[in-house]
Write a protein that holds these residues in place. Structure first.
Motif, PDB file in Angstrom:
ATOM      1  N   LYS A  96       1.201  -1.264   0.140  1.00 11.78           N
ATOM      2  CA  LYS A  96       0.410   0.270   0.036  1.00 11.78           C
ATOM      3  C   LYS A  96       1.063   1.460  -0.094  1.00 11.78           C
ATOM      4  N   THR A 142      -1.470  -2.338  -3.999  1.00 13.80           N
ATOM      5  CA  THR A 142      -2.430  -2.656  -3.738  1.00 13.80           C
ATOM      6  C   THR A 142      -2.895  -1.459  -2.701  1.00 13.80           C
ATOM      7  N   THR A 143      -4.667  -1.577  -3.441  1.00 11.23           N
ATOM      8  CA  THR A 143      -6.145  -0.800  -2.492  1.00 11.23           C
ATOM      9  C   THR A 143      -6.051  -0.310  -1.546  1.00 11.23           C
ATOM     10  N   SER A 144      -6.627   0.394  -0.831  1.00 12.21           N
ATOM     11  CA  SER A 144      -7.230   0.887   0.824  1.00 12.21           C
ATOM     12  C   SER A 144      -8.324  -0.420   0.677  1.00 12.21           C
ATOM     13  N   ASN A 145      -9.340  -0.863   0.142  1.00 13.24           N
ATOM     14  CA  ASN A 145     -10.374  -2.221   0.707  1.00 13.24           C
ATOM     15  C   ASN A 145      -9.456  -3.535   0.533  1.00 13.24           C
ATOM     16  N   ARG A 146      -8.110  -3.309  -0.129  1.00 16.29           N
ATOM     17  CA  ARG A 146      -7.271  -4.971   0.633  1.00 16.29           C
ATOM     18  C   ARG A 146      -7.146  -4.807   1.943  1.00 16.29           C
ATOM     19  N   GLN A 147      -6.058  -3.987   2.398  1.00 15.45           N
ATOM     20  CA  GLN A 147      -6.022  -3.580   3.542  1.00 15.45           C
ATOM     21  C   GLN A 147      -6.844  -3.854   4.727  1.00 15.45           C
ATOM     22  N   LEU A 148      -8.299  -2.468   3.892  1.00 14.17           N
ATOM     23  CA  LEU A 148      -9.687  -3.556   5.120  1.00 14.17           C
ATOM     24  C   LEU A 148      -9.764  -4.791   5.594  1.00 14.17           C
ATOM     25  N   SER A 149      -9.744  -5.524   4.328  1.00  9.73           N
ATOM     26  CA  SER A 149     -10.267  -7.030   4.138  1.00  9.73           C
ATOM     27  C   SER A 149      -9.845  -7.308   5.539  1.00  9.73           C
TER      28      SER A 149
END
Length: 417
Positions: free
Chosen positions: A276, A281-288
């Motif tokens: 990130k 990579t995206t923030s959504n993947r980090q939140l997941s």
């Protein structure tokens, strides 16, 4: 785990029903060896049911209580209605109560009911006794004992007072002798229970007493029933502890798996964090990945809570086991102390009655044998008994045992010489 809980429930059900078979021990008068209930008998009914979710036995106080069998031979219970009691055994009545409660209330398991005889129907004395009338019945009541309850035989000669004193004292002594025999058998049983023996030793005082073996056999059956109930309770507590320990081990293994999963998630979270920062990579993947870590941490917390609760339950079960053992020993000691105190009181009463008998004989030995005119007399006893086919008169002697509802007719006759 479910099968083990079912086993515990069945064992406690058997435990609750174990006392029903012995509530009338020593009071068997029917040909089949068990006492058949009669009109006017007063019963104490208790109903209990095993609650597997709570691990407790719940008393049904709304159904249990004292009931008297009415003239029609029935008793009426809440949720059950009319139950035929007269002419049946306590075991048969308790079984019907449990079955009808299960059917009426659509219960998954049958409640356990026990029926205990609190008070038998009365007996009646008529004829040549000092105080004719109605008297309470007690097990092992003979004609002689019943006459003593009525004040002895009615006599018209001048030696009446001495004869009455002798008969009354001898009747009381006979009752007290019988009670002493039962207490001695009970004392022997309590000593065997305290010492952990499987057999009851015949007391020396009972070796030459008629019916002593029957008393010992009755106490032996009671001892085995009580010990079986006690051991079932201990086994149930031990099984409960084993079940909880297995649950703790299972939770521990599950916790290890969840921790390994959390380690993998944390490694992924660190890797995705670096990607990130590099914009790969995206923030959504980090939140997941953060959400997955939170879920696993929550599961670990639930496992810790369940493990702590199971350990607390094990501690409680161990304390219950300690209390059960202590209560068992304390109860035996208390019963033995009470029995010995009752034996001491009976010894004093017996000594007093034997002195009265001796004095009465010394004062008027012939008054027991002859009437005022010098003619020898005899006493005849007749029992009026209804065994379901109408009242019948039965000629008996003074040693015959009575049944609830009997009418004892006493008649003195002068023998011609």
């Amino acid at each position: 785990m479910k099968n083990l809980k079912s086993t515990l429930r069945r064992r406690f059900t058997v435990l609750c029903m174990a006392g029903a078979a012995f509530v009338v021990a020593g009071s068997a008068f029917a040909q089949d060896g068990e006492y058949h209930l009669g009109v006017m008998d007063q019963l104490k009914i208790r109903v209990a049911q095993w609650q597997p979710a709570e691990g407790l036995i719940r008393d049904w106080e709304g159904v249990g209580g004292d009931y008297r069998i009415g003239p029609t031979g029935f008793i009426s219970l809440p949720f059950v209605g009319e139950v035929k009691a007269a002419g049946r055994t306590a075991t048969e009545v308790s079984s019907e109560i449990g079955e009808r409660l299960q059917n009426e209330l659509a219960l998954r398991t049958m409640p356990s009911a026990s029926v205990e005889i609190v008070e038998f129907g009365p007996i009646f004395l008529a004829g040549d006794v000092q105080t004719p009338g109605e008297y309470k019945y007690a097990p092992n009541l003979t004609v002689l004992k019943a006459v003593s309850l009525a004040g002895g035989l009615r006599r018209a000669d001048k030696g009446q007072r001495f004869a009455r004193d002798f008969i009354s004292a001898s009747g009381d002594a006979a009752v007290q002798d019988s009670e002493r025999d039962r207490l001695l058998a009970r004392q022997a049983r309590l000593m065997a229970e305290i010492n952990g023996s499987d057999e009851i030793k015949m007391p020396a005082e009972l070796e030459k007493v008629d019916g002593a073996q029957r008393l010992i056999d009755s106490e032996t059956a009671l001892m085995k029933s009580r010990r079986q109930r006690y051991e079932l309770q201990l086994t149930a507590l031990a099984d409960l502890q084993s079940l909880l320990q297995n649950e703790i081990e299972s939770l521990s293994q599950k916790g290890i798996t969840q921790k390994e999963q959390l380690d993998l998630i944390n490694k992924d979270r660190e890797r995705i964090g670096r990607l990130k920062e590099q914009g790969l990579t995206t923030s959504n993947r980090q939140l997941s990945i953060v959400g997955r870590a939170a879920d696993v941490e929550g599961t670990l917390l639930d496992i810790d809570t369940a493990t702590l609760r199971a350990k607390q339950d094990i501690s409680k079960a161990k304390q219950d086991e300690i209390n059960l053992r202590n209560d068992w020993e304390a109860q035996r000691a208390k019963e033995l102390q009470d029995t010995e105190a009752e034996l001491e009181k009976l010894a004093l009463k017996l000594s007093t009655n034997r002195q009265l008998m001796s004095e009465a004989l010394e004062q008027s030995a012939e008054s027991m044998k002859y009437d005022a005119m010098g003619k020898a007399s005899q006493v005849k006893y007749t029992i009026v008994r209804d065994e379901g086919e109408g009242p019948k008169e039965i000629a008996v002697d003074e040693t015959v045992q009575l049944q609830p509802g009997d009418v004892v007719k006493v008649a003195s006759e002068v023998l011609m010489q």
